[in-house]
Write a protein that holds these residues in place. Structure first.
Motif, short mmCIF file in Angstrom:
data_model
loop_
_atom_site.label_atom_id
_atom_site.label_comp_id
_atom_site.label_asym_id
_atom_site.label_seq_id
_atom_site.Cartn_x
_atom_site.Cartn_y
_atom_site.Cartn_z
N GLU A 175 0.85 -1.18 0.00
CA GLU A 175 0.00 0.00 0.00
C GLU A 175 0.88 1.23 0.00
OE1 GLU A 175 -2.33 -0.06 3.51
OE2 GLU A 175 -0.60 -0.04 4.85
N CYS A 176 0.27 2.36 -0.33
CA CYS A 176 1.00 3.62 -0.41
C CYS A 176 0.23 4.71 0.32
CB CYS A 176 1.24 4.02 -1.87
SG CYS A 176 2.05 5.63 -2.07
N ASP A 177 0.92 5.45 1.17
CA ASP A 177 0.39 6.66 1.79
C ASP A 177 1.29 7.80 1.35
OD1 ASP A 177 -1.67 5.37 3.23
OD2 ASP A 177 -0.19 4.71 4.72
N SER A 178 0.68 8.91 0.95
CA SER A 178 1.51 9.98 0.41
C SER A 178 0.98 11.35 0.78
CB SER A 178 1.57 9.86 -1.13
OG SER A 178 2.42 10.84 -1.68
N GLN A 179 1.92 12.20 1.10
CA GLN A 179 1.68 13.63 1.27
C GLN A 179 2.99 14.32 0.92
OE1 GLN A 179 1.09 14.66 5.48
NE2 GLN A 179 1.72 12.58 5.98
N PRO A 180 2.97 15.62 0.67
CA PRO A 180 4.21 16.30 0.30
C PRO A 180 5.31 16.07 1.33
CG PRO A 180 2.33 17.73 -0.09
CD PRO A 180 1.80 16.52 0.61
N ARG A 181 6.48 15.71 0.85
CA ARG A 181 7.67 15.46 1.65
C ARG A 181 7.62 14.17 2.46
NH1 ARG A 181 12.13 18.16 0.61
NH2 ARG A 181 12.76 18.06 2.81
#
Length: 385
Positions: free
Chosen positions: A349-355
């Motif tokens: 799975e992938c979790d993403s936010q800037p930086r």
């Protein structure tokens, strides 16, 4: 005539019941007839961010958003004296945090009139299972497409390329660029089909007990020698981690792809950093593809990067075929990663936010304790480098 239980037996039974409830991986609470939290297991304490003693001093309405459907469900169960399930209930609040979606099971307690038990199933775990099934279905779709393309497209392309090569010998010099273009484009399509044919390989995965840290060290060495030479790596490893039950070559392919994606996302930013972590996280069980066996996935391997993040509209479909954020990408790399992990009975799975983007892989460990690699032989010490 049955004798009444002694106080010692009652106390022993209560202690056993509490031990059982505390071992449950989902938050469980008991709401009495006055609406107070009469009992909360350890997971519930973590879920509400409060101790059981503090929860017991307050009504359940103190801890959930105003007008929450949970309150109506509790009243409904008391009235009907029958259990109720409710799915995707939003309990998001400043107290509980954002995106707090849960499935609820509310049931009456027959021995305590007016009391109900509430079990919370956080959607994060349910969504992992949903995503795993979606990734497997997507991989099967690409498998069928790859088989069709191999038979119906590659043969005609060979004829087109051969004809273009023959024309190249007889056309004027100014037109040879066009025949060269035909050859180049047919080669590009064949290369794409060859990549898709990997999906049609449905042979059982040859797995064994592996030291995941030796795999990650190898992948990092390859990356540092090439595409990630200017990026700083941080390692946060659990040195006592048991062996993972997997295929070494395929794991190398998975993490090489993830690290390459991370390095490309970072680009040329001067503070580019990739963090590799390993940890033991018990609690989730899934079915193995093609079998009735259920396995635990306690091994967590993560790849973090401090790039700009994945666009929000792409994130839910990131592991679908032909989805890519790259200008010249084919969108098959992460789909293949999802297929490999799914074939191992795992989850990605992938979790993403800037930086802060993280690709999280959950995998089964090797079952035979005697086959585990000795923890002392691991290359990494668990320190941050």
């Amino acid at each position: 005539m049955t004798s009444k239980p002694t106080p010692q037996e009652i106390a022993s039974g209560n202690a056993l019941a509490m031990a059982v409830l505390n071992s449950v991986q989902n938050p469980v609470i008991l709401v009495d007839e006055e609406g107070k939290v009469a009992f909360a297991n350890w997971e519930a304490e973590s879920f509400f961010g409060s101790s059981a003693a503090y929860l017991a001093k307050n009504r359940i309405s103190t801890f959930i958003p105003f007008g929450s459907p949970l309150l109506a469900l509790i009243d409904q169960v008391r009235e009907r004296k029958a259990p109720v399930n409710e799915y995707r209930v939003d309990l998001s609040s400043p107290r509980l945090g954002q995106e707090k979606l849960v499935d609820l099971y509310v049931a009456p307690v027959t021995s305590e009139p007016g009391s109900v038990v509430v079990v919370f199933q956080e959607r994060s775990m349910a969504d992992k299972i949903d995503r795993q099934l979606t990734h497997r279905a997507a991989a099967r779709s690409v498998t069928g497409l790859a088989s069709m393309l191999a038979h119906e497209i590659k043969n005609p392309l060979s004829g087109i390329r051969g004809a273009a090569q023959l024309l190249e010998t007889s056309v004027p010099d100014e037109d040879r660029a066009l025949t060269r273009l035909i050859c180049d484009e047919t080669d590009r399509i064949v290369s794409l089909v060859d990549r898709m044919e990997v999906f049609s390989d449905e042979r059982p995965v040859d797995r064994s007990a592996l030291n995941i840290h030796s795999v990650l060290d190898h992948v990092k060495a390859v990356a540092k020698a090439g595409f990630a030479r200017d990026i700083r790596f941080v390692e946060m490893y659990d040195p006592s981690l048991p062996a993972v039950f997997a295929n070494r070559d395929q794991l190398v392919q998975v993490f090489l792809n993830l690290i390459k994606n991370a390095s490309e996302a970072i680009g040329g930013q001067p503070d580019g950093e990739i963090t590799l972590t390993t940890a033991y996280r018990p609690g989730i069980r899934l079915s193995v593809a093609g079998t009735r066996e259920k396995i635990s996935l306690p091994l967590e391997f993560c790849v973090f990067d401090n790039g700009p993040g994945v666009p929000a509209d792409i994130l839910p479909h990131l592991f679908d075929p032909f989805i890519t954020t790259k200008t010249n990408g084919s969108g098959l790399g992460l789909a293949l990663v999802a297929k490999i992990i799914g074939a191992h009975g795992g989850i990605i799975e992938c979790d993403s936010q800037p930086r802060r983007t993280v690709f999280r892989v959950l995998m089964p460990m090797h079952k035979d304790d005697g086959a585990f690699e000795d923890a002392g032989s691991l290359n990494s010490t668990g320190s941050v480098k």
